[in-house]
Design an enzyme around this catalytic site. Structure first.
Site, PDB file in Angstrom:
ATOM      1  N   GLU A 295      -2.081   8.938  -0.778  1.00  0.00           N
ATOM      2  CA  GLU A 295      -3.055   8.330  -0.443  1.00  0.00           C
ATOM      3  C   GLU A 295      -4.298   9.447  -0.302  1.00  0.00           C
ATOM      4  O   GLU A 295      -5.275   8.716  -0.526  1.00  0.00           O
ATOM      5  CB  GLU A 295      -2.805   7.864   1.094  1.00  0.00           C
ATOM      6  CG  GLU A 295      -3.719   7.077   1.735  1.00  0.00           C
ATOM      7  CD  GLU A 295      -3.426   6.510   3.392  1.00  0.00           C
ATOM      8  OE1 GLU A 295      -2.439   7.395   3.924  1.00  0.00           O
ATOM      9  OE2 GLU A 295      -3.896   5.603   3.696  1.00  0.00           O
TER      10      GLU A 295
ATOM     11  N   GLU B 195       3.363   1.414   6.268  1.00  0.00           N
ATOM     12  CA  GLU B 195       2.630  -0.065   6.612  1.00  0.00           C
ATOM     13  C   GLU B 195       3.553  -1.053   5.664  1.00  0.00           C
ATOM     14  O   GLU B 195       3.603  -2.334   6.141  1.00  0.00           O
ATOM     15  CB  GLU B 195       1.338   0.173   6.208  1.00  0.00           C
ATOM     16  CG  GLU B 195       0.244   0.844   7.067  1.00  0.00           C
ATOM     17  CD  GLU B 195      -1.144   0.883   6.844  1.00  0.00           C
ATOM     18  OE1 GLU B 195      -1.395  -0.182   6.244  1.00  0.00           O
ATOM     19  OE2 GLU B 195      -1.937   2.019   6.755  1.00  0.00           O
TER      20      GLU B 195
ATOM     21  N   ASP C 299       0.741  -1.055  -0.110  1.00  0.00           N
ATOM     22  CA  ASP C 299      -0.060  -0.110   0.058  1.00  0.00           C
ATOM     23  C   ASP C 299       0.810   1.265   0.078  1.00  0.00           C
ATOM     24  O   ASP C 299       0.559   2.321  -0.590  1.00  0.00           O
ATOM     25  CB  ASP C 299      -0.992  -0.048   1.073  1.00  0.00           C
ATOM     26  CG  ASP C 299      -0.105  -0.118   2.592  1.00  0.00           C
ATOM     27  OD1 ASP C 299       1.068  -0.467   2.459  1.00  0.00           O
ATOM     28  OD2 ASP C 299      -0.918   0.477   3.516  1.00  0.00           O
TER      29      ASP C 299
END
Ligand code: BGC
Length: 908
Positions: free
Chosen positions: A759, A494, A489
């Site tokens: 994002e 992460e 991602d």
């Protein structure tokens, strides 16, 4: 005069080609691949699939037969003998995924192969160049080595000496060192890969890597050395419980190694890891995939992987348990250093603090070139952005969640130039803050090393609008920042293989890169994760990150990705292998549904305004995914010869469709209520019968009038919005979205400093490198360039060409390498003349939609299209002249009228 000589030159250059074609001989097949790969060394299936392509200028070239020879030695093959397999002449047009069907192949053997083909007229081609593959280690019994480990506070070193008494013919090392490892032979690192092996659910499977070490060994004394890091196997620094992606600790690092040395006299010897190996603490004091690496160069032991090394402090290794899963060959390309970036600028925001700007956001690390006294501690923190005072701002790298900062620390050896790169970590960053260097660092003290899974490029896009080119490049940079054996991602916060992110980026990744092996590895990651969690498809794979639980819209990756592998590569094996699991997942989603409506899910994630969808109900996207999954399963069942399953799925799909329309469609306003809702419904054919053009009009109205030309989509909608707009004649609205400069837009991100896709669409502590927002890039290929695969004849065996016609875009060119060869589409649209050059690979066909105001005016190669070789004219349709084309290169010219075009597309 000049013209004449140019023409003459052309004739002379082309003469050999013309003569060759005139004689009717087919070109030799080329581009030989085994299981999608060039000369792989670790095949584990009994019947590996073989593919080749034909490069020929001949139009309408079709293969009528092939003959494959597979031999156990190059000499046998050169003598045209297939002692392992001689397929004989097989009457078949198959040139991709032809399964090997010869003698049983045993572990480690090398297979040499070539192929010749016959064209439709029965003309035989010469033999191809020879290619090869090697078998991996096929059964657990092949592993005669032992797993070893070493209790150490640092990343341990392992070594073993051995002698090579005779001349070597061939040597292969098979190694799995968890979490990450580096293999050294006689003081040299073997291979140019980094961060091996790829991440998996280690208790289910771990990857071994095959090295050709023939050239690293020598007659006499030799040594093997291995350096082990924690990697994903022993990730202890971050235990993120709050967001559910924490626990990825399996155990202490461990290693298995075995090397087969084949001598020229035919004898074989093995060097294997066992209790005769010795180990020592190493110079890497700590390494962690999130937190970075600390290296003390004063602890280096020169010569540690060479024979005759006599350093102190080495003790016998410990025999340890195997990690638990099967050992499987890695198959996906390894992670490699893919690019080197030069520092753009160094600033000095505070005394003793230097900030290097590497020019763009990326994943990897820096190479440090330093000269400083022994014991100097140089510390580097990696961030995606800067605070207003010029200091690095760690916020977007997720410290709020991980509680660690991406930091590398190097302690100098002293006494000259030292060049260092970390080994067992990587970062997502653009800026590097350096402290501890006693002096003013020069920009070239750091170089950016861009690191990702070395997938081969498979597509290109360029057009006359530099802004679109920049957006495309940004999508690519975002994708490659997130291919590290897992589609992640983001590379900083992460590093998780979220399923929803994966399925929205899958198609654009496939147009741009050669992805069949990477994605089938990931589908297996979903499966191994599922197995280890009692049959539940989790939101992240691999790596047992979540409390067991599924969001059905994210889990849909388990069905969608096998479908894309079928659609784009003609690969049926992934569907076959996972059919049961896919079916179970669908049954699980069906169980969640109430009256065919599924309400759980993340929804159309991260639209403008925040993470959660505001304009599109979660139930709408989740139910649409439920429908998509069911339709794919019906196709899958048909493909596998399961008509009863297919009928059941089709029936279910029909019911979901009805429920979807009655729940979400507004017949008065002719919309499903949002851009994402309308676009996704149109993509799936979920609109009421006959309502497609009305829904498209609502969609365009929302974009143009309601949102002032902007998108309002999250990651699901952004994949489909552009396709559906341009599919119904709103090409200008689709293009216009990319040309917006105010919020929300990609250009707006650029003005905020973005070099990769964010994002979120606002400045925030969200990640600044999130490929799930790049799904739109598929439209650059299938919309602007206009090359689409055909599910009825997948893998681009048959393709559909249909380009964009829009005001203000003068030209575009896309290419894509399919299993049958390169397709391309290059058009210019100037002064209402559309000139279009396309390439259809040999042994494939295409339906070509040539935009034309007047279908009778279309020419090919300067002649009326009806006279063109290799083409059958079908007739006019929606502003195009539709043709069926065999393989070849064609140049069409037609007159276009944008207004007529828009109307013909169904635009209201
Ligand atoms: C990730 C996303 C992911 C999402 C699911 C985020 O933290 O970065 O990309 O899909 O969580 O909720």
């Amino acid at each position: 005069m000049k013209r004449v000589s140019a023409a003459l030159l052309l004739v002379l250059v082309c003469f050999p080609l013309i003569r060759c074609a005139g004689q009717g001989g087919s070109s030799a097949p080329s581009g030989l691949r085994c299981e999608f790969r060039v000369d792989p060394a670790d095949i584990e299936t009994a019947g590996p699939r073989l593919s080749w392509i034909i490069e020929t200028a001949e139009r309408g070239w079709r293969q009528s037969a092939y003959r494959v020879l597979v031999a156990s030695s190059p000499e046998t093959l050169a003598a045209d003998r297939g002692d392992l397999w001689d397929s004989g002449r097989v009457e078949s047009d198959a040139s991709a995924h032809v399964p090997y069907n010869g003698r049983e192949l045993t572990s480690g053997i090398a297979c040499y192969w070539k192929v010749r083909v016959w064209d439709a007229g029965g003309q035989e081609s010469p033999w191809s160049e020879s290619a090869r593959w090697e078998m991996g280690l096929l059964s657990p019994e092949d592993w005669i080595a032992k797993w070893i480990g070493h209790a150490s506070e640092t990343a341990p070193l392992f070594r073993r000496e051995f002698s090579v008494p005779k001349e070597i013919a061939r040597a292969r090392a098979y190694i799995c060192g968890l979490g990450y490892h580096e293999l050294y032979i006689n003081g040299k690192k073997s291979g140019d890969q980094v961060l091996d092996p790829g991440q998996t659910d280690y208790e289910e499977r771990a990857f071994y890597v095959v090295h050709d070490v023939t050239g690293l060994l020598r007659r006499g004394e030799n040594a093997v050395g291995v350096m082990l890091g924690d990697g994903w196997y022993n990730q202890r620094a971050v235990n993120e419980a709050k967001y559910g992606w924490g626990d990825v600790v399996y155990g202490d690092p461990r290693l298995i190694f075995q090397m087969r040395v084949e001598y020229a006299d035919g004898s074989v010897e093995w060097v294997v890891s066992d209790d005769r190996w010795i180990a020592s603490p190493g110079p890497i004091l700590s390494s962690n995939v999130y937190a970075g690496e600390t290296y003390d160069a004063r602890l280096e032991q020169p010569g540690w992987s060479e024979p005759g090394f006599a350093g102190g402090g080495w003790t016998p290794v410990t025999l340890v348990e195997a990690p638990g899963g099967v050992l499987e060959s890695q198959k996906i390309p390894p992670v490699k250093r893919m690019e080197t970036l030069q520092t753009a600028v160094v600033t000095n925001p505070k005394p003793g603090v230097y900030v290097f700007d590497m020019g763009r956001n990326f994943a990897g690390w820096v190479r440090l070139n330093v000269q400083a006294p022994a014991g100097t501690i140089i510390s580097m923190r990696f961030a995606e952005t800067l605070a207003p005072d010029g200091m690095v701002d760690m916020g977007s790298t997720g410290v709020g969640a991980t509680h660690v900062e991406q930091t590398d620390t190097y302690i100098c050896r002293g006494g000259g130039l030292e060049i260092w790169e970390p080994r067992f970590t990587y970062h997502g960053f653009r800026y590097v803050e350096m402290t501890g260097y006693p002096g003013q660092p020069a920009p070239d003290m750091l170089e950016g090393i861009v690191v990702y899974t070395a997938v081969e490029p498979a597509g290109t896009f360029t057009c006359s609008d530099p802004m679109l080119n920049r957006i495309h490049q940004t999508a690519i940079h975002t994708l490659t920042s997130n291919l590290h054996s897992v589609p992640t991602d983001c590379p900083a916060r992460e590093k998780c293989g979220w399923l929803g992110d994966a399925h929205v980026m899958a198609e654009m990744s496939i147009f741009n890169f050669d992805m069949p092996v990477f994605w089938s590895k990931y589908v297996m990651d979903i499966e191994t994760n599922r197995r280890s969690r009692g049959g539940i498809v989790e939101d992240i794979a691999p790596g047992r990150r979540q409390e067991p639980g599924t969001h059905p819209d994210w889990g849909s990756a388990f069905i969608q990705i096998p479908w894309y592998l079928y659609l784009y590569y003609g690969d049926t094996e992934v569907i076959r292998e996972h059919y049961e699991g896919m079916q179970e997942f669908l049954a699980h989603v069906e169980g969640l549904a109430k009256e065919y409506i599924v309400s759980e899910g993340y929804g159309d994630w991260c639209p403008p305004g925040g993470a959660r969808p505001t304009e599109t109900p979660v139930a709408l996207t989740s139910t649409a995914y439920f429908y998509f999954d069911t339709v794919i399963m019906a196709r899958a069942a048909e493909l596998l010869g399961k008509p009863e399953d297919a009928a059941r799925f089709r029936d279910l799909a029909g019911k979901i469709r009805e429920a979807f329309i009655s729940r979400f469609y507004d017949p008065a306003e002719k919309t499903f209520g949002s851009q994402t809702a309308d676009a996704f419904a149109l993509y799936l054919g979920l609109e009421p019968e006959g309502a497609a053009e009305d829904v498209a009009a609502s969609l365009a109205d929302n974009v143009v009038r309601v949102k002032g030309g902007h998108f309002a989509t999250g990651v699901t909608g952004s994949l489909h919005l552009y396709r559906e707009l341009s599919g119904y004649g709103y090409d200008d609205a689709a293009l216009g979205i990319f040309r917006k400069t105010d919020y929300p837009s990609i250009n707006n991100l650029f003005s905020l400093g973005a070099t990769t896709l964010w994002e979120k669409w606002e400045k925030s502590y969200g990640s600044l490198n999130h490929p799930m927002q790049g799904g739109f890039d598929v439209w650059f290929f299938d919309g602007i360039g206009g090359i689409k695969p055909d599910p009825e004849s997948p893998g681009f065996r048959h393709s559909v060409f249909r380009p964009l016609v829009a005001d203000g875009l003068e030209s575009a060119e896309v290419t894509h390498r399919s299993p049958y060869g390169v397709l391309s589409s290059a058009w210019t649209n100037k002064n209402r003349v559309f000139t279009w050059k396309i390439r259809v690979p040999a042994n494939t066909t295409a339906t070509v939609h040539v935009p034309a105001a007047d279908p009778s005016s279309v020419t090919e190669g300067g002649k009326p299209v009806s006279k063109a070789e290799g083409i059958t004219v079908k007739g006019p349709d929606r502003g195009c002249l539709v043709l069926e084309a065999g393989s070849g290169t064609y140049t069409f010219e037609s007159r276009v009228d944008p207004d007529a075009w828009r109307k013909a597309q169904g635009r209201k």
